[in-house]
Scaffold this active site. Structure first.
Site, PDB file in Angstrom:
ATOM      1  N   ASP A  43       0.857  -1.182   0.000  1.00  0.00           N
ATOM      2  CA  ASP A  43       0.000   0.000   0.000  1.00  0.00           C
ATOM      3  C   ASP A  43       0.897   1.237   0.000  1.00  0.00           C
ATOM      4  O   ASP A  43       1.754   1.392   0.863  1.00  0.00           O
ATOM      5  CB  ASP A  43      -0.892  -0.025   1.251  1.00  0.00           C
ATOM      6  CG  ASP A  43      -1.956   1.071   1.230  1.00  0.00           C
ATOM      7  OD1 ASP A  43      -3.126   0.747   1.440  1.00  0.00           O
ATOM      8  OD2 ASP A  43      -1.596   2.245   1.012  1.00  0.00           O
ATOM      9  N   ASP A 141      -3.914   2.377  -4.984  1.00  0.00           N
ATOM     10  CA  ASP A 141      -2.526   2.344  -4.485  1.00  0.00           C
ATOM     11  C   ASP A 141      -2.222   1.080  -3.694  1.00  0.00           C
ATOM     12  O   ASP A 141      -1.319   1.058  -2.870  1.00  0.00           O
ATOM     13  CB  ASP A 141      -2.232   3.578  -3.619  1.00  0.00           C
ATOM     14  CG  ASP A 141      -2.788   3.466  -2.218  1.00  0.00           C
ATOM     15  OD1 ASP A 141      -3.822   2.796  -2.046  1.00  0.00           O
ATOM     16  OD2 ASP A 141      -2.172   4.029  -1.297  1.00  0.00           O
ATOM     17  N   GLU A 142      -2.982   0.031  -3.954  1.00  0.00           N
ATOM     18  CA  GLU A 142      -2.899  -1.129  -3.060  1.00  0.00           C
ATOM     19  C   GLU A 142      -3.072  -2.426  -3.853  1.00  0.00           C
ATOM     20  O   GLU A 142      -3.951  -2.531  -4.701  1.00  0.00           O
ATOM     21  CB  GLU A 142      -4.059  -0.941  -2.082  1.00  0.00           C
ATOM     22  CG  GLU A 142      -4.245  -1.954  -1.049  1.00  0.00           C
ATOM     23  CD  GLU A 142      -5.617  -1.766  -0.375  1.00  0.00           C
ATOM     24  OE1 GLU A 142      -5.940  -2.631   0.434  1.00  0.00           O
ATOM     25  OE2 GLU A 142      -6.352  -0.814  -0.683  1.00  0.00           O
TER      26      GLU A 142
HETATM   27  P1  TTP Z   1      -5.160   4.977   1.235  1.00  0.00           P
HETATM   28  O1  TTP Z   1      -4.126   3.964   0.876  1.00  0.00           O
HETATM   29  O2  TTP Z   1      -6.239   4.577   2.169  1.00  0.00           O
HETATM   30  O3  TTP Z   1      -4.472   6.252   1.881  1.00  0.00           O
HETATM   31  P2  TTP Z   1      -3.087   6.926   1.556  1.00  0.00           P
HETATM   32  O4  TTP Z   1      -2.311   6.175   0.546  1.00  0.00           O
HETATM   33  O5  TTP Z   1      -3.319   8.371   1.227  1.00  0.00           O
HETATM   34  O6  TTP Z   1      -2.356   6.904   2.962  1.00  0.00           O
HETATM   35  P3  TTP Z   1      -1.711   5.644   3.714  1.00  0.00           P
HETATM   36  O7  TTP Z   1      -0.268   5.988   3.857  1.00  0.00           O
HETATM   37  O8  TTP Z   1      -2.418   5.597   5.021  1.00  0.00           O
HETATM   38  O9  TTP Z   1      -1.952   4.448   2.869  1.00  0.00           O
HETATM   39  O10 TTP Z   1      -5.843   5.500  -0.078  1.00  0.00           O
HETATM   40  C1  TTP Z   1      -5.134   5.700  -1.295  1.00  0.00           C
HETATM   41  C2  TTP Z   1      -5.600   6.956  -1.993  1.00  0.00           C
HETATM   42  O11 TTP Z   1      -7.007   6.870  -2.239  1.00  0.00           O
HETATM   43  C3  TTP Z   1      -5.400   8.212  -1.171  1.00  0.00           C
HETATM   44  O12 TTP Z   1      -4.105   8.768  -1.367  1.00  0.00           O
HETATM   45  C4  TTP Z   1      -6.492   9.103  -1.654  1.00  0.00           C
HETATM   46  C5  TTP Z   1      -7.596   8.148  -2.084  1.00  0.00           C
HETATM   47  N1  TTP Z   1      -8.663   8.137  -1.078  1.00  0.00           N
HETATM   48  C6  TTP Z   1      -9.735   9.003  -1.233  1.00  0.00           C
HETATM   49  O13 TTP Z   1      -9.813   9.735  -2.216  1.00  0.00           O
HETATM   50  N2  TTP Z   1     -10.710   9.000  -0.282  1.00  0.00           N
HETATM   51  C7  TTP Z   1     -10.668   8.208   0.834  1.00  0.00           C
HETATM   52  O14 TTP Z   1     -11.573   8.266   1.681  1.00  0.00           O
HETATM   53  C8  TTP Z   1      -9.549   7.325   0.990  1.00  0.00           C
HETATM   54  C9  TTP Z   1      -9.444   6.432   2.196  1.00  0.00           C
HETATM   55  C10 TTP Z   1      -8.572   7.324   0.013  1.00  0.00           C
HETATM   56 MG    MG Z   2      -2.067   4.121   0.739  1.00  0.00          MG
END
Ligand code: TTP
Ligand code: MG
Length: 417
Positions: A43, A141-142
């Site tokens: 992720d 992103d995962e």
């Molecule tokens: P995530 O992987 O949940 O968050 P992140 O990558 O920003 O942070 P982390 O380091 O905790 O993984 O989500 C990936 C992307 O998806 C995030 O950058 C933006 C988008 N997203 C939204 O647009 N709305 C949301 O509610 C979430 C959870 C994510």
């Molecule tokens: Mg992320």
């Protein structure tokens, strides 16, 4: 004669014992193999915000908030994500943008540049495909990678996980957090534990210890409601939940209860589902605070449509049925769907979703929204070219050019809808 017979009997007895022993070895080796999956979950860290910091060095080290326009604290809509510097102020995904502004008015507030994030997402996923065909792209992103059996090609999965992490940061100048474990549940929990820039390895014999002191909310499906109920019973750690009988949990939570009992013990047989095996593409947002009002929620619906549409085109999928889901604060959930001709076009998805949500009551507090496309069909490249004649399907071609030559190669009118 008697001697010979005895000898023969002895030999065959020995042999059958030997065969039995060998086959039991073989069986346990096979069993062990079944139990010895290696699943990697990756992720990206603060994905949208990290890309903004990558593209704009002047934002590095600063609190960056990507999402709706804060409009001096009056803005509607929500935060998509926040850089780790902004998280220090308590800012996070799905929080109202007005609250984020109040928490840190001097943060760098930026709009979502979805195409840029999609472009990098596509490149990262393509890179990950080098290591295994069994890859499940769980979100922008995962991804889950099934590394079982890749040893012959790439060596020890633990070393491979380390190497993938290093290569991601060298190739893309972005950090990822990775979790490696015997199944998807453990891998997913592990990748989140040492964010950002983390790598957590959970070996097969470490699962029970690993889970023991984690809060129950780390387990898939344990939300506010389930956790609240269990906490009243004094169950707040996974180790405590693992001691509760399956019967009890099943009686209380039905089918999910039985699954929960397994998950608490670290058992998860769910397979890594590749895109070609997928029945539906969907994406949901759970708001950090329940929200209301069409104008506040509409941008999040459009965002979901963009994400679902891109993933469909990335995987050459077409789908027939567009679905929306709305869950209110009291957990009542409604879904609406419409079946169209085959599409993977973001604008068609958005138009349909906006029509479908006309009937939704936005005056009530909403906790979660989702957009999905089902009735999927894999698209052949020939079909893609045919469709490209059609103005709508041109988008698939545009995505490809964008993925190859970068965001600025082609730019779609941002206010198409
Ligand atoms: P995530 O992987 O949940 O968050 P992140 O990558 O920003 O942070 P982390 O380091 O905790 O993984 O989500 C990936 C992307 O998806 C995030 O950058 C933006 C988008 N997203 C939204 O647009 N709305 C949301 O509610 C979430 C959870 C994510
Ligand atoms: Mg992320």
């Amino acid at each position: 004669m008697i001697k010979i017979i005895r000898k023969l009997t002895l030999t065959s007895k020995n042999q059958s014992q030997k065969i039995a022993k060998e086959s039991s070895h073989l069986l346990s080796a096979m069993k062990e193999n079944i139990n010895r999956r290696w699943i990697l979950h990756l992720d990206m860290d603060a994905f949208y915000a990290s890309i903004e910091q990558l593209d704009h060095p002047e934002y590095r080290g600063k609190p960056v908030v990507v999402g709706a326009d804060p409009n001096g604290g009056e803005g509607r809509g929500v935060v998509s994500t926040a850089s780790y510097e902004a998280r220090e102020y308590g800012i996070g995904s799905a929080m109202p943008i007005s609250r984020a502004y109040r928490a840190c008015p001097t943060a760098v507030f930026l709009p979502v540049r979805m195409h840029r994030y999609q472009e990098l997402s596509a490149a990262i996923m393509a890179f990950l495909r080098n290591f295994t065909p069994a890859i499940e792209i769980a979100s922008i992103d995962e991804a889950f990678l099934d590394l079982t059996g890749t040893e012959r090609l790439f060596g020890d999965p633990v070393a491979l996980a380390r190497s993938i992490k290093g290569q991601i940061s060298a190739k893309f100048n972005l950090t990822a957090s990775l979790g490696l474990g015997p199944n998807k549940l453990i891998a997913k929990i592990a990748s989140d534990l040492e964010k950002p820039d983390g790598l957590t390895i959970v070996r097969h014999d470490e699962v029970t210890t690993f889970l023991k002191n984690l809060p129950i909310t780390r387990i898939w499906g344990v939300g506010r409601k389930t956790a609240g109920y269990l906490e009243k019973l004094g169950i707040s750690k996974v180790g405590q939940l693992a001691e509760v009988s399956e019967n009890f949990l099943e009686a209380k939570f039905g089918k999910y209860g039985a699954k929960l009992a397994k998950l608490a013990r670290g058992i998860d047989d769910s397979p890594v589902v590749t895109e070609s095996e997928r029945k539906q593409m969907s994406k949901e947002i759970t708001f950090a605070e329940d929200v209301e009002g069409f104008e506040t929620i509409k941008p999040s619906f459009i965002d979901l449509c963009e994400r679902v549409g891109f993933r469909m085109r990335l995987n050459n999928f077409l789908g027939r049925t567009i679905i929306v889901k709305v869950r209110y604060s009291d957990f009542t959930t409604i879904t609406r769907s419409r079946t169209l001709g085959m599409t993977n076009h973001t604008k068609t998805i958005i138009d349909t979703v906006l029509e479908l949500i006309e009937e939704v009551d936005f005056s009530r507090k909403i906790r979660l929204i989702g957009v999905g496309v089902s009735n999927l069909d894999a698209n052949s490249p020939e079909q893609l070219d045919l469709f490209a004649e059609d103005e709508h399907e041109l988008e698939a071609v545009i995505d490809k050019i964008r993925i190859k030559f970068g965001e600025n190669a082609l730019r779609r009118g941002i206010n198409l809808w």
